[in-house]
Write a protein that holds these residues in place. Structure first.
Motif, PDB file in Angstrom:
ATOM      1  N   UNK A  19      -6.463  36.417  -1.271  1.00 31.56           N
ATOM      2  CA  UNK A  19      -5.148  36.136  -1.844  1.00 31.56           C
ATOM      3  C   UNK A  19      -4.215  35.576  -0.774  1.00 31.56           C
ATOM      4  N   UNK A  20      -4.209  36.197   0.398  1.00 27.41           N
ATOM      5  CA  UNK A  20      -3.357  35.720   1.487  1.00 27.41           C
ATOM      6  C   UNK A  20      -3.772  34.334   1.959  1.00 27.41           C
ATOM      7  N   UNK A  21      -5.082  34.086   1.998  1.00 26.81           N
ATOM      8  CA  UNK A  21      -5.574  32.766   2.399  1.00 26.81           C
ATOM      9  C   UNK A  21      -5.138  31.703   1.402  1.00 26.81           C
ATOM     10  N   UNK A  22      -5.147  32.050   0.132  1.00 25.60           N
ATOM     11  CA  UNK A  22      -4.705  31.097  -0.894  1.00 25.60           C
ATOM     12  C   UNK A  22      -3.225  30.777  -0.726  1.00 25.60           C
ATOM     13  N   UNK A  23      -2.441  31.804  -0.463  1.00 25.03           N
ATOM     14  CA  UNK A  23      -0.999  31.571  -0.224  1.00 25.03           C
ATOM     15  C   UNK A  23      -0.788  30.686   1.004  1.00 25.03           C
ATOM     16  N   UNK A  24      -1.590  30.923   2.038  1.00 17.88           N
ATOM     17  CA  UNK A  24      -1.447  30.148   3.274  1.00 17.88           C
ATOM     18  C   UNK A  24      -1.723  28.666   3.039  1.00 17.88           C
ATOM     19  N   UNK A  25      -2.839  28.340   2.394  1.00 18.74           N
ATOM     20  CA  UNK A  25      -3.185  26.922   2.231  1.00 18.74           C
ATOM     21  C   UNK A  25      -2.228  26.227   1.262  1.00 18.74           C
ATOM     22  N   UNK A  26      -1.747  26.953   0.258  1.00 17.79           N
ATOM     23  CA  UNK A  26      -0.781  26.344  -0.657  1.00 17.79           C
ATOM     24  C   UNK A  26       0.556  26.097   0.036  1.00 17.79           C
ATOM     25  N   UNK A  27       0.916  27.009   0.951  1.00 19.01           N
ATOM     26  CA  UNK A  27       2.200  26.867   1.623  1.00 19.01           C
ATOM     27  C   UNK A  27       2.196  25.898   2.782  1.00 19.01           C
ATOM     28  N   UNK A  28       1.097  25.868   3.543  1.00 17.58           N
ATOM     29  CA  UNK A  28       1.065  25.079   4.775  1.00 17.58           C
ATOM     30  C   UNK A  28       0.333  23.744   4.640  1.00 17.58           C
ATOM     31  N   UNK A  29      -0.430  23.573   3.569  1.00 17.66           N
ATOM     32  CA  UNK A  29      -1.160  22.315   3.356  1.00 17.66           C
ATOM     33  C   UNK A  29      -0.753  21.711   2.011  1.00 17.66           C
ATOM     34  N   UNK A  30       0.516  21.403   1.844  1.00 18.09           N
ATOM     35  CA  UNK A  30       1.009  20.975   0.532  1.00 18.09           C
ATOM     36  C   UNK A  30       0.454  19.640   0.061  1.00 18.09           C
ATOM     37  N   UNK A  31      -0.021  18.799   0.994  1.00 17.77           N
ATOM     38  CA  UNK A  31      -0.549  17.498   0.592  1.00 17.77           C
ATOM     39  C   UNK A  31      -1.988  17.576   0.095  1.00 17.77           C
ATOM     40  N   UNK A  32      -2.749  18.575   0.577  1.00 19.90           N
ATOM     41  CA  UNK A  32      -4.120  18.743   0.112  1.00 19.90           C
ATOM     42  C   UNK A  32      -4.597  20.175   0.370  1.00 19.90           C
ATOM     43  N   UNK A  33      -4.173  21.124  -0.460  1.00 22.98           N
ATOM     44  CA  UNK A  33      -4.692  22.486  -0.323  1.00 22.98           C
ATOM     45  C   UNK A  33      -6.147  22.537  -0.778  1.00 22.98           C
ATOM     46  N   UNK A  34      -6.807  23.644  -0.486  1.00 22.93           N
ATOM     47  CA  UNK A  34      -8.204  23.793  -0.893  1.00 22.93           C
ATOM     48  C   UNK A  34      -8.451  25.196  -1.406  1.00 22.93           C
ATOM     49  N   UNK A  35      -9.526  25.358  -2.145  1.00 25.27           N
ATOM     50  CA  UNK A  35      -9.925  26.678  -2.622  1.00 25.27           C
ATOM     51  C   UNK A  35     -10.476  27.440  -1.420  1.00 25.27           C
ATOM     52  N   UNK A  36      -9.823  28.511  -0.968  1.00 28.42           N
ATOM     53  CA  UNK A  36     -10.304  29.213   0.223  1.00 28.42           C
ATOM     54  C   UNK A  36     -11.596  29.975  -0.051  1.00 28.42           C
ATOM     55  N   UNK A  37     -12.423  30.064   0.968  1.00 24.29           N
ATOM     56  CA  UNK A  37     -13.616  30.897   0.942  1.00 24.29           C
ATOM     57  C   UNK A  37     -13.434  31.988   1.999  1.00 24.29           C
ATOM     58  N   UNK A  38     -13.792  33.222   1.657  1.00 24.98           N
ATOM     59  CA  UNK A  38     -13.699  34.327   2.614  1.00 24.98           C
ATOM     60  C   UNK A  38     -15.087  34.969   2.711  1.00 24.98           C
ATOM     61  N   UNK A  39     -15.988  34.364   3.485  1.00 27.21           N
ATOM     62  CA  UNK A  39     -17.373  34.851   3.546  1.00 27.21           C
ATOM     63  C   UNK A  39     -17.538  36.213   4.197  1.00 27.21           C
ATOM     64  N   UNK A  40     -16.495  36.682   4.903  1.00 23.92           N
ATOM     65  CA  UNK A  40     -16.570  37.990   5.525  1.00 23.92           C
ATOM     66  C   UNK A  40     -16.686  39.132   4.524  1.00 23.92           C
ATOM     67  N   UNK A  41     -16.513  38.841   3.247  1.00 23.83           N
ATOM     68  CA  UNK A  41     -16.663  39.870   2.215  1.00 23.83           C
ATOM     69  C   UNK A  41     -18.127  40.180   1.915  1.00 23.83           C
ATOM     70  N   UNK A  42     -19.051  39.393   2.475  1.00 21.90           N
ATOM     71  CA  UNK A  42     -20.463  39.683   2.249  1.00 21.90           C
ATOM     72  C   UNK A  42     -21.235  38.466   1.762  1.00 21.90           C
ATOM     73  N   UNK A  43     -22.548  38.642   1.581  1.00 24.78           N
ATOM     74  CA  UNK A  43     -23.428  37.510   1.266  1.00 24.78           C
ATOM     75  C   UNK A  43     -23.084  36.851  -0.064  1.00 24.78           C
ATOM     76  N   UNK A  44     -22.534  37.600  -1.002  1.00 22.55           N
ATOM     77  CA  UNK A  44     -22.183  36.987  -2.289  1.00 22.55           C
ATOM     78  C   UNK A  44     -20.982  36.060  -2.172  1.00 22.55           C
ATOM     79  N   UNK A  45     -20.234  36.166  -1.056  1.00 25.47           N
ATOM     80  CA  UNK A  45     -19.078  35.304  -0.830  1.00 25.47           C
ATOM     81  C   UNK A  45     -19.368  34.224   0.209  1.00 25.47           C
TER      82      UNK A  45
END
Length: 329
Positions: A19-45
Motif C-alpha cells: 500500500x505504501x509503495x503504491x502511494x509512493x509511485x503515484x505521488x512521486x512518479x506522476x508522469x508514469x506510475x507503475x503497479x508495485x511489486x513487493x516480492x519480500x512477501x514470499x514466493x507467491x509475490x
C-alpha cells in the motif's frame, strides 16, 4: 519532456508495504506510475509466482525445488492469483483520480521457462513443446490481465506492459543450469527466442497496450529484443555493450522508448548526486548524437533494476532522484 518511472519491485514484507509503495509511485512518479511489486512477501509475490498468476489455461504448484506446471492449480498458485488481485484492488482504490499512462510488469516467456519446472521434472526450457505452450498461455493471460486493469483504473489512457526478461541472456547463451546443477540446458536458437517474445508483444499490442521489454542482466541480446516489435527497451545503462548503444539509439530515432537505469537500485556506499546523474545521461545522448529535446518523452529515467533489495529509505530516495533527473533533462 523526459519522464521517470520505476522498474517494478519495491522493498517490504507485508501487504501494508505494498500500500505504501503504491502511494509512493503515484505521488512521486506522476508522469508514469507503475503497479508495485513487493516480492519480500514470499514466493507467491515474487517474479515467477506473479508471472504464473497471469498465465491462462495452465495450472501450477509450488514444490521444494520451486514452481512446477501441473494439471490443476495448487494452493500456492491460487494464493499467487489472489495476492495479485488484492494488489490490483489497492491500485484501483488509490488511483481512482489518476489520468494518463500507467505501467504494469510481467515475467517474460523465457524467464518463466528458465524458472518453472515441467510436471515430470527439470525446467520447461528443456522441452520445445512445453516452452511454446507456456509462452502462448502467457500471451493469452496478458490479454485478460490488461482487460482487468482497464476495468479497474478507467482514467488510464495508455497501458504499458513491461515484459521482464532477466533470464533471456542466459537462455540464448546456454547458461541455464539443469536440475542436477552439473549441466547446462542447450542454448535456444535466436529465431525461436524471438518468436516466443513476439507472441507476448503481439498479444499486448492486440489488446491495446504498449509492450516494453526490460532486463538488467549483462549480455542481453537487445538487437533481438528490438526485432520483436517491442515499443520500449529498458536496461541498466552499465550493462549495455557498444553494439547495444546503436540499438537503443535506433529505437529512440524511430520514436520508440528507451528507459535508462541510472539510479542505483540498492543503497549506495556514497551519495548519488542529482547533477552528476543528469550529466551522465546527457553525455550518453551526446555520444549517440541525440538531443534531449529531440527524444522528448521517448527517453525515460529509472533505477538500474528493481528496488526490492533496497532499504525503504533508499527506495523512496531512488524514486525521487529518478524524477528529478528526468525534470533536469
Amino acid at each position: 519532456m523526459t519522464r521517470a518511472t520505476g522498474v517494478g519491485s519495491m522493498p517490504g514484507t507485508t501487504d501494508a508495504d505494498h500500500v505504501e509503495a503504491t502511494r509512493l509511485v503515484l505521488g512521486e512518479l506522476p508522469d508514469l506510475p507503475h503497479v508495485p511489486e513487493v516480492p519480500g512477501r514470499g514466493v507467491t509475490a515474487a517474479m515467477t509466482g506473479r508471472g504464473l498468476a497471469v498465465v491462462e489455461g495452465l495450472g501450477a504448484d509450488l514444490q521444494p525445488a520451486g514452481w512446477r506446471l501441473t494439471d490443476a492449480s495448487g494452493v500456492d498458485h491460487r494464493r499467487a492469483q489472489s495476492l495479485l488481485a488484492q494488489d490490483l484492488d489497492t491500485v484501483e482504490e488509490l488511483a481512482q483520480d489518476y489520468r494518463g499512462a500507467f505501467k504494469t510488469q510481467v515475467a517474460g516467456p523465457w524467464t518463466l521457462a528458465a524458472t518453472v519446472e515441467r510436471p515430470r521434472g527439470d525446467k520447461v526450457l528443456a522441452d520445445h513443446g512445453a516452452r511454446r505452450e507456456l509462452a502462448q498461455a502467457l500471451a493469452e493471460g496478458v490479454r485478460t490481465h490488461l482487460s482487468d486493469l482497464r476495468r479497474r483504473v478507467r482514467g488510464v489512457d495508455r497501458w504499458i506492459v513491461q515484459v521482464d526478461e532477466p533470464a533471456l541472456a542466459a537462455v540464448v547463451a546456454g547458461r541455464v543450469p539443469t536440475a542436477s546443477g552439473f549441466g547446462r540446458h542447450r542454448r535456444v536458437d535466436l529465431p525461436e527466442a524471438s518468436a516466443h517474445l513476439e507472441w507476448v508483444v503481439a498479444a499486448i499490442s492486440d489488446a491495446g497496450g504498449e509492450a516494453w521489454v526490460h532486463s538488467c542482466a549483462p549480455q542481453t541480446p537487445w538487437s533481438l529484443v528490438a526485432g520483436t516489435g517491442a515499443q520500449g527497451l529498458s536496461a541498466d545503462l552499465d550493462m549495455l555493450r557498444p553494439a547495444d548503444l546503436d540499438t537503443f539509439a535506433e529505437a529512440l530515432e524511430a520514436g520508440r522508448t528507451a528507459a535508462l537505469g541510472v539510479v542505483p537500485s540498492t543503497d549506495p556506499a556514497a551519495e548519488v548526486a542529482e547533477v552528476r546523474t543528469t550529466e551522465r545521461v546527457q553525455r550518453w545522448l551526446d555520444m549517440l548524437g541525440l538531443d534531449p529535446d529531440g527524444v522528448g518523452e521517448h527517453l525515460l529515467v529509472t533505477p538500474t533494476c528493481g528496488l526490492a533489495g533496497a532499504s525503504a529509505e533508499w527506495a523512496g530516495r531512488a524514486v525521487r532522484l529518478s524524477a528529478a533527473v528526468a525534470r533536469n533533462l
